[in-house]
Scaffold this motif. Structure first.
Motif, PDB file in Angstrom:
ATOM      1  N   PHE A  82       0.911  -1.153  -0.235  1.00  0.00           N
ATOM      2  CA  PHE A  82       0.054  -0.148  -0.157  1.00  0.00           C
ATOM      3  C   PHE A  82       0.812   1.389   0.174  1.00  0.00           C
ATOM      4  O   PHE A  82       0.449   2.242  -0.800  1.00  0.00           O
ATOM      5  N   THR A  91       0.952   3.813  -3.309  1.00  0.00           N
ATOM      6  CA  THR A  91       0.657   5.480  -2.783  1.00  0.00           C
ATOM      7  C   THR A  91       1.819   6.245  -3.280  1.00  0.00           C
ATOM      8  O   THR A  91       1.562   6.942  -4.183  1.00  0.00           O
ATOM      9  N   VAL A 103       1.606   6.368  -6.739  1.00  0.00           N
ATOM     10  CA  VAL A 103       0.705   7.293  -7.479  1.00  0.00           C
ATOM     11  C   VAL A 103       1.185   8.829  -7.582  1.00  0.00           C
ATOM     12  O   VAL A 103       0.915   9.551  -8.433  1.00  0.00           O
ATOM     13  N   PHE A 104       1.766   9.167  -6.474  1.00  0.00           N
ATOM     14  CA  PHE A 104       2.241  10.678  -6.352  1.00  0.00           C
ATOM     15  C   PHE A 104       3.530  11.049  -6.951  1.00  0.00           C
ATOM     16  O   PHE A 104       3.775  12.024  -7.131  1.00  0.00           O
ATOM     17  N   TYR A 155      -6.346   5.964 -10.139  1.00  0.00           N
ATOM     18  CA  TYR A 155      -5.331   4.812  -9.738  1.00  0.00           C
ATOM     19  C   TYR A 155      -6.349   3.759  -8.551  1.00  0.00           C
ATOM     20  O   TYR A 155      -6.612   2.846  -8.616  1.00  0.00           O
ATOM     21  N   PHE A 156      -6.325   4.708  -7.759  1.00  0.00           N
ATOM     22  CA  PHE A 156      -7.134   3.937  -6.496  1.00  0.00           C
ATOM     23  C   PHE A 156      -9.033   4.131  -6.733  1.00  0.00           C
ATOM     24  O   PHE A 156      -9.489   3.154  -5.964  1.00  0.00           O
ATOM     25  N   PHE A 176      -4.575  -3.463  -4.352  1.00  0.00           N
ATOM     26  CA  PHE A 176      -6.157  -3.599  -3.490  1.00  0.00           C
ATOM     27  C   PHE A 176      -6.625  -5.211  -3.575  1.00  0.00           C
ATOM     28  O   PHE A 176      -7.167  -5.370  -2.834  1.00  0.00           O
ATOM     29  N   LEU A 223      -5.007  -6.335  -0.283  1.00  0.00           N
ATOM     30  CA  LEU A 223      -5.734  -5.731   0.699  1.00  0.00           C
ATOM     31  C   LEU A 223      -7.081  -6.517   0.915  1.00  0.00           C
ATOM     32  O   LEU A 223      -7.565  -6.492   1.923  1.00  0.00           O
ATOM     33  N   LEU A 240      -8.230  -8.084   4.394  1.00  0.00           N
ATOM     34  CA  LEU A 240      -9.441  -7.742   5.070  1.00  0.00           C
ATOM     35  C   LEU A 240     -10.480  -8.809   5.142  1.00  0.00           C
ATOM     36  O   LEU A 240     -11.004  -8.959   6.136  1.00  0.00           O
TER      37      LEU A 240
END
Lengths: 55, 232
Positions: free
Chosen positions: B19, B23, B26-27, B44-45, B202, B205, B209
């Motif tokens: 994650f 991130t 992405v940035f 993206y997310f 994801f 993830l 979860l």
């Protein structure tokens, strides 16, 4: 309008808002899982005590 | 209570690291899109969350089928867990889409086929949770939940294909955009790598979860059984 301007549009505030939502919702869900887990474990301890006393 | 499996702890760590990397990509790795600017990074997310939402609902439908065939209560827990996680990520997908739409479409919301079907899908699964909460008998609740999850799954392909079958302004990643689609862009190799990595992250993830939520469901069942026993 966005597609008539020169160079990228200034949309950084929307990006920040988007990622605040993403991280916040995931964090809230993780906290909710942790709280529910803690509460259920407490309930289980109490119920197991009651069960043992009954036996 | 069962102790936490070692592999779940490892999976937690892997998910956290993935994650953080996603991130950062992405940035800092993906370039700024030349027309939309920084808000394009939400993509993206946003898409990854939509994928996890649909994946969750698909897992719930499969769990529903297996429950109806086997009658094993564990599959009811899997179904409920998958729906709950699916709803969280479908909500992220809808809200971030609305935020992206404001500067790109000049509106927070429009009753476009994709937005409408995504909202209906979310509401269908909100009703699933309401239905379950209204049924006391665990077997009946599981049976109704399984049937509902299977029928409710029809909303998933409808949502997925809505941007391909109907006239819509919503752009698509896979396939050809409708003529009126606004906000589509050509992905550079770095954008594609970031997108694929986000999808993978994801997915991991979701698995992490789901495992945690299933464990919670089993704990909840045990508490419910002890409560019934103490009342008897």
């Amino acid at each position: 309008m966005l597609f008539m301007q020169e160079g990228p549009a200034n949309t950084v505030n929307y990006m920040i808002a988007g990622y605040v939502v993403i991280f916040s919702v995931i964090l809230i869900y993780l906290v909710s899982l942790a709280i529910r887990n803690r509460n259920l474990k407490q309930d289980l301890e109490v119920l197991e005590d009651v069960d043992q006393k009954d036996q | 209570m069962d102790t936490k499996p070692r592999f779940l702890t490892i999976l937690d760590g892997i998910t956290g690291v993935l994650f953080v990397i996603a991130t950062a990509m992405v940035f800092f790795y993906a370039p700024e899109e030349t027309v939309m600017g920084q808000v394009q990074r939400v993509f993206y997310f946003h898409v990854s969350a939509g994928w996890v939402g649909m994946l969750g609902f698909m897992v719930a439908a499969v769990a529903g089928v297996i429950y109806l065939r086997t009658g094993r209560h564990n599959w009811d827990i899997v179904g409920l867990s998958a729906v709950e996680i699916g709803m969280v990520f479908a909500l992220i997908n809808i809200v971030t889409g609305s935020i992206w739409a404001r500067p790109i479409w000049n509106t927070w919301w429009t009753w476009d086929p994709r937005l409408t079907t995504a909202t209906i899908m979310e509401l269908i699964y909100a009703a699933y949770l309401m239905l379950r909460s209204g049924i006391e008998d665990p077997d009946r609740r599981a049976r109704f939940g399984a049937v509902y999850a299977i029928i409710g799954f029809l909303s998933v392909p409808l949502t997925f294909f809505s941007a391909r079958l109907f006239r819509t302004i919503h752009p698509v990643v896979i396939g050809t955009n409708q003529p009126g689609a606004t906000g589509a862009f050509d992905m550079t190799p770095k954008m594609l790598q970031t997108f694929m990595f986000s999808l993978f992250t994801f997915s991991v993830l979701f698995a992490d979860l789901l495992w945690h939520r299933i464990r919670l469901g089993k704990l909840s069942d045990r508490v419910e059984q002890l409560k019934l026993k103490s009342m008897a």
